[in-house]
Design an enzyme around this catalytic site. Structure first.
Site, PDB file in Angstrom:
ATOM      1  N   GLU A 182      -5.365   5.549  68.048  1.00  0.00           N
ATOM      2  CA  GLU A 182      -6.048   4.258  67.890  1.00  0.00           C
ATOM      3  C   GLU A 182      -5.381   3.598  66.693  1.00  0.00           C
ATOM      4  O   GLU A 182      -5.655   3.959  65.557  1.00  0.00           O
ATOM      5  CB  GLU A 182      -7.543   4.527  67.681  1.00  0.00           C
ATOM      6  CG  GLU A 182      -8.404   3.370  68.091  1.00  0.00           C
ATOM      7  CD  GLU A 182      -8.622   2.446  66.935  1.00  0.00           C
ATOM      8  OE1 GLU A 182      -7.807   1.508  66.784  1.00  0.00           O
ATOM      9  OE2 GLU A 182      -9.588   2.653  66.190  1.00  0.00           O
ATOM     10  N   ASN A 217     -11.511   2.934  56.456  1.00  0.00           N
ATOM     11  CA  ASN A 217     -12.221   1.658  56.594  1.00  0.00           C
ATOM     12  C   ASN A 217     -13.618   1.799  57.210  1.00  0.00           C
ATOM     13  O   ASN A 217     -14.516   1.033  56.879  1.00  0.00           O
ATOM     14  CB  ASN A 217     -11.372   0.611  57.333  1.00  0.00           C
ATOM     15  CG  ASN A 217     -10.853   1.067  58.669  1.00  0.00           C
ATOM     16  OD1 ASN A 217     -10.948   2.245  59.010  1.00  0.00           O
ATOM     17  ND2 ASN A 217     -10.294   0.152  59.433  1.00  0.00           N
ATOM     18  N   GLU A 237     -11.706   5.590  73.058  1.00  0.00           N
ATOM     19  CA  GLU A 237     -12.790   6.295  72.370  1.00  0.00           C
ATOM     20  C   GLU A 237     -14.093   5.640  72.768  1.00  0.00           C
ATOM     21  O   GLU A 237     -14.139   4.431  73.023  1.00  0.00           O
ATOM     22  CB  GLU A 237     -12.606   6.197  70.850  1.00  0.00           C
ATOM     23  CG  GLU A 237     -11.345   6.889  70.389  1.00  0.00           C
ATOM     24  CD  GLU A 237     -11.313   7.137  68.888  1.00  0.00           C
ATOM     25  OE1 GLU A 237     -11.414   6.150  68.132  1.00  0.00           O
ATOM     26  OE2 GLU A 237     -11.195   8.299  68.488  1.00  0.00           O
ATOM     27  N   CYS A 266      -9.543  -2.641  62.331  1.00  0.00           N
ATOM     28  CA  CYS A 266      -8.363  -2.713  63.201  1.00  0.00           C
ATOM     29  C   CYS A 266      -8.511  -3.819  64.240  1.00  0.00           C
ATOM     30  O   CYS A 266      -7.520  -4.322  64.746  1.00  0.00           O
ATOM     31  CB  CYS A 266      -8.099  -1.368  63.850  1.00  0.00           C
ATOM     32  SG  CYS A 266      -9.522  -0.665  64.643  1.00  0.00           S
TER      33      CYS A 266
HETATM   34  N1  LIG Z   1      -6.364   1.027  62.902  1.00  0.00           N
HETATM   35  C1  LIG Z   1      -7.129   1.189  61.849  1.00  0.00           C
HETATM   36  O1  LIG Z   1      -8.340   1.333  61.927  1.00  0.00           O
HETATM   37  C2  LIG Z   1      -6.492   1.253  60.509  1.00  0.00           C
HETATM   38  C3  LIG Z   1      -7.157   1.975  59.526  1.00  0.00           C
HETATM   39  C4  LIG Z   1      -6.569   2.085  58.276  1.00  0.00           C
HETATM   40  C5  LIG Z   1      -5.372   1.449  58.043  1.00  0.00           C
HETATM   41  N2  LIG Z   1      -4.768   0.724  59.022  1.00  0.00           N
HETATM   42  C6  LIG Z   1      -3.503  -0.009  58.743  1.00  0.00           C
HETATM   43  O2  LIG Z   1      -2.643   0.821  58.019  1.00  0.00           O
HETATM   44  C7  LIG Z   1      -2.289   0.210  56.781  1.00  0.00           C
HETATM   45  C8  LIG Z   1      -2.089   1.288  55.742  1.00  0.00           C
HETATM   46  O3  LIG Z   1      -3.302   1.997  55.501  1.00  0.00           O
HETATM   47  P1  LIG Z   1      -3.268   3.574  55.284  1.00  0.00           P
HETATM   48  O4  LIG Z   1      -2.075   3.940  54.463  1.00  0.00           O
HETATM   49  O5  LIG Z   1      -4.585   4.050  54.841  1.00  0.00           O
HETATM   50  O6  LIG Z   1      -3.076   4.078  56.803  1.00  0.00           O
HETATM   51  P2  LIG Z   1      -2.397   5.381  57.340  1.00  0.00           P
HETATM   52  O7  LIG Z   1      -2.201   5.217  58.790  1.00  0.00           O
HETATM   53  O8  LIG Z   1      -1.212   5.776  56.534  1.00  0.00           O
HETATM   54  O9  LIG Z   1      -3.495   6.530  57.069  1.00  0.00           O
HETATM   55  C9  LIG Z   1      -4.629   6.709  57.892  1.00  0.00           C
HETATM   56  C10 LIG Z   1      -4.974   8.196  57.905  1.00  0.00           C
HETATM   57  O10 LIG Z   1      -3.892   8.946  58.440  1.00  0.00           O
HETATM   58  C11 LIG Z   1      -3.470   9.955  57.536  1.00  0.00           C
HETATM   59  N3  LIG Z   1      -2.053  10.147  57.780  1.00  0.00           N
HETATM   60  C12 LIG Z   1      -1.076   9.200  57.754  1.00  0.00           C
HETATM   61  N4  LIG Z   1       0.098   9.757  58.118  1.00  0.00           N
HETATM   62  C13 LIG Z   1      -0.151  11.066  58.372  1.00  0.00           C
HETATM   63  C14 LIG Z   1       0.656  12.166  58.791  1.00  0.00           C
HETATM   64  N5  LIG Z   1       1.962  12.033  59.024  1.00  0.00           N
HETATM   65  N6  LIG Z   1       0.068  13.376  58.941  1.00  0.00           N
HETATM   66  C15 LIG Z   1      -1.241  13.525  58.710  1.00  0.00           C
HETATM   67  N7  LIG Z   1      -2.055  12.532  58.326  1.00  0.00           N
HETATM   68  C16 LIG Z   1      -1.518  11.319  58.168  1.00  0.00           C
HETATM   69  C17 LIG Z   1      -3.864   9.413  56.183  1.00  0.00           C
HETATM   70  O11 LIG Z   1      -3.944  10.451  55.233  1.00  0.00           O
HETATM   71  C18 LIG Z   1      -5.204   8.809  56.530  1.00  0.00           C
HETATM   72  O12 LIG Z   1      -6.161   9.828  56.672  1.00  0.00           O
HETATM   73  C19 LIG Z   1      -3.430  -0.765  56.505  1.00  0.00           C
HETATM   74  O13 LIG Z   1      -3.082  -1.784  55.648  1.00  0.00           O
HETATM   75  C20 LIG Z   1      -3.743  -1.236  57.898  1.00  0.00           C
HETATM   76  O14 LIG Z   1      -2.859  -2.248  58.274  1.00  0.00           O
HETATM   77  C21 LIG Z   1      -5.291   0.618  60.252  1.00  0.00           C
HETATM   78  O1  LIG Z   2     -11.141  -0.314  62.337  1.00  0.00           O
HETATM   79  C1  LIG Z   2     -11.453   0.110  63.441  1.00  0.00           C
HETATM   80  C2  LIG Z   2     -12.544  -0.503  64.234  1.00  0.00           C
HETATM   81  O2  LIG Z   2     -12.340  -1.900  64.278  1.00  0.00           O
HETATM   82  C3  LIG Z   2     -13.893  -0.274  63.677  1.00  0.00           C
HETATM   83  S1  LIG Z   2     -15.133  -0.727  64.783  1.00  0.00           S
HETATM   84  O3  LIG Z   2     -15.233   0.285  65.828  1.00  0.00           O
HETATM   85  O4  LIG Z   2     -14.832  -2.034  65.386  1.00  0.00           O
HETATM   86  O5  LIG Z   2     -16.369  -0.819  64.008  1.00  0.00           O
END
Ligand SMILES: NC(=O)c1ccc[n+]([C@@H]2O[C@H](COP(=O)([O-])OP(=O)(O)OC[C@H]3O[C@@H](n4cnc5c(N)ncnc54)[C@H](O)[C@@H]3O)[C@@H](O)[C@H]2O)c1
Ligand SMILES: O=C[C@H](O)CS(=O)(=O)O
Length: 482
Positions: free
Chosen positions: A251, A149, A463, A285
């Site tokens: 995070e 994102n 962070e 997030c």
């Molecule tokens: N907190 C945030 O900034 C954030 C960011 C992306 C997604 N999300 C949430 O997660 C949901 C799903 O999105 P997603 O599938 O991209 O998120 P995800 O958590 O599955 O993936 C995020 C990152 O983690 C990696 N990853 C996940 N599990 C891993 C593991 N076991 N080992 C190594 N790497 C791993 C993925 O390849 C990716 O690089 C979204 O709809 C949202 O609700 C939150």
């Molecule tokens: O998705 C994660 C964070 O919200 C991004 S930001 O640091 O607020 O720009």
């Protein structure tokens, strides 16, 4: 130094060939393939990266600062190219992508400038013939795992403190946005950051989990894992990291409440809500997830919000009129659509939903129209989960006590927001909200100087700011007999 504009993507594609095992990266605005990239799928490749990271010399602090300062300059020099790459693979509007590049660069600058120091300790009576002090040392090779994102900012706010502290790092970028990561690495190497001090392992969703994640978490030489993403993935990584006792920063997901009291400046609250909800099409997030509006001002708020939502322009992020880009995948669109449908079936009201033009519908892109729902209740799925899409979901409240209880009634605790002009209430509610960060009459809260992170299931660690570098350091205590 590379040339100022143009050509960075071409350099990336030439410098990081896909090789025999590859996967496609898609443009979410069209669904078409932008590039094939390396899909690391064997444990040996991951272990070799760890071996290289473990042999990296930390340099001295002044050299590291100089490298980071050069990387910062190159980031800004290449802002147009970097933004273009992020828009291509993440879909965000170009203006937002440029904002993200500047935001990411601010972390590099912050950590290039930050002084790292231990402390002296007054000897107690029990150790009266001693001198006591601490030194700060690099934690050791770091595994950094990031989402799609904010492909620059989420990575840079890990890489720059890791390097400033004297560590080598291995970044596993999101499968959807590896090109931004490669572009950052090219510029880092141009800035003098050694190839082995910042490595990248790109992989598709399956290999990321089954190969890259597993091998990195099991290797004792990796001393630190920093992850940004979903809570479920964070739990799995914490469990794996525990077997080799790594230091961990997580995070994770949020479910931010936005509380607007009856004495708030309504225009300020509507503007805050628009930013907090629709930035990056709601895919942040800390995005506003549950809007709680005092019942006395509900109708006025909803009509003002609807007017602002109506002027949002959905489209390809490369079009400079676009203010809301596509979602990251078709799966995301389906997930958000299902959340809206189930809310409507449970009694929510659809106040407004933009219509997607025929052109957008035929584009193959992953678009979801900005949507405004009212009559949302706490038991609906849309209030229990991260929406991660451009849907504003509104509920009402009558008392401070009730709304604080409802705001805290979630496993998550990343960000929360409140709008009020009552200063005593502002302090009281801010202290009572279970969140790592609280925006007060403000929804734009992220900055390199500020500690970013959550409580409860939203994670561990911070962070940014001086707290952020501690995550990449060990404290060694020294006791000298005198
Ligand atoms: N907190 C945030 O900034 C954030 C960011 C992306 C997604 N999300 C949430 O997660 C949901 C799903 O999105 P997603 O599938 O991209 O998120 P995800 O958590 O599955 O993936 C995020 C990152 O983690 C990696 N990853 C996940 N599990 C891993 C593991 N076991 N080992 C190594 N790497 C791993 C993925 O390849 C990716 O690089 C979204 O709809 C949202 O609700 C939150
Ligand atoms: O998705 C994660 C964070 O919200 C991004 S930001 O640091 O607020 O720009």
């Amino acid at each position: 130094m590379t040339q100022k504009t143009g050509g960075l993507l071409a350099r990336v594609l030439a410098a990081f060939p896909a090789g025999p095992n590859s996967y496609p990266v898609r443009n979410p605005a069209t669904g078409s393939v932008i590039a094939q990239v390396a899909n690391v799928g064997n444990a040996q490749a991951v272990t070799e990266a760890v071996e290289r990271a473990a042999l990296v010399h930390p340099h001295n602090s002044a050299d590291r600062k100089a490298m980071l300062a050069r990387w910062y300059s190159l980031f800004l020099l290449h802002i147009d190219d970097l933004a273009h790459i992020a828009t291509l693979e993440s879909g965000k509007p170009l203006a937002e992508a440029k904002g993200e590049v500047q935001y990411a660069a601010s972390y590099i600058k912050y950590y290039a400038d930050l002084e790292i120091a231990g402390k002296t300790i007054i000897s107690p009576h029990s150790l009266n013939k001693t001198r006591l002090w601490t030194v700060k040392q690099p934690v050791g090779p770091c595994a950094l795992i990031t989402p799609w994102n904010f492909p620059y900012a989420m990575a840079v706010r890990k890489i720059s403190p890791a390097i400033a502290a004297g560590n080598a790092c291995i970044l596993k970028p999101a499968p959807e946005t590896p090109l931004s990561a490669f572009a950052m690495k090219l510029l880092a190497n141009d800035a003098g950051i050694p190839d082995d001090a910042f490595q990248i392992l790109s992989a598709d969703r399956q290999n990321a989990v089954d190969v890259v994640g597993k091998v990195l978490m099991a290797d004792t030489r990796i001393r630190k894992v920093s992850f940004t993403g979903s809570t479920n993935a964070g739990i799995s990584l914490m469990q794996q990291a525990a077997t080799t006792m790594k230091k961990a920063s997580m995070e994770l997901g949020g479910n931010a409440p936005l509380i607007i009291f009856e004495d708030a400046d309504l225009n300020q609250a509507v503007d805050g809500c628009m930013f907090g909800k629709f930035r990056n099409a709601g895919q942040a997030c800390i995005a506003v997830n549950r809007i709680y509006i005092h019942s006395k001002i509900h109708n006025e708020f909803v009509s003002k919000l609807a007017e602002k939502i109506k002027i949002l322009r959905v489209g390809d992020g490369l079009n400079n009129k676009t203010t809301v880009g596509p979602l990251i995948t078709k799966t995301s669109v389906d997930r958000v659509a299902a959340l809206v449908s189930s809310s409507l079936e449970s009694g929510a009201q659809l106040v407004f939903q933009s219509s997607l033009s025929n052109e957008l519908q035929a584009s193959g892109g992953y678009f979801y129209p900005p949507t405004l729902l009212t009559n949302v209740t706490d038991d609906m799925e849309i209030f229990k989960t991260e929406i991660f899409g451009p849907v504003a979901a509104v509920s009402t409240f009558d008392t401070e006590e009730d709304v604080v209880r409802r705001a805290n009634d979630t496993p998550f605790g990343l960000a929360a927001y409140l709008f009020t002009n009552d200063i005593a209430r502002l302090h009281r509610v801010a202290e009572n909200l279970e969140a790592g960060m609280v925006g007060l009459n403000e929804c734009a809260i992220s900055a390199a100087v500020a500690p970013f992170g959550g409580v409860k299931m939203s994670g561990i660690g911070r962070e940014g700011s001086s707290e952020g570098i501690e995550e990449y350091l060990e404290t060694k205590y020294l006791c000298l007999a005198v």
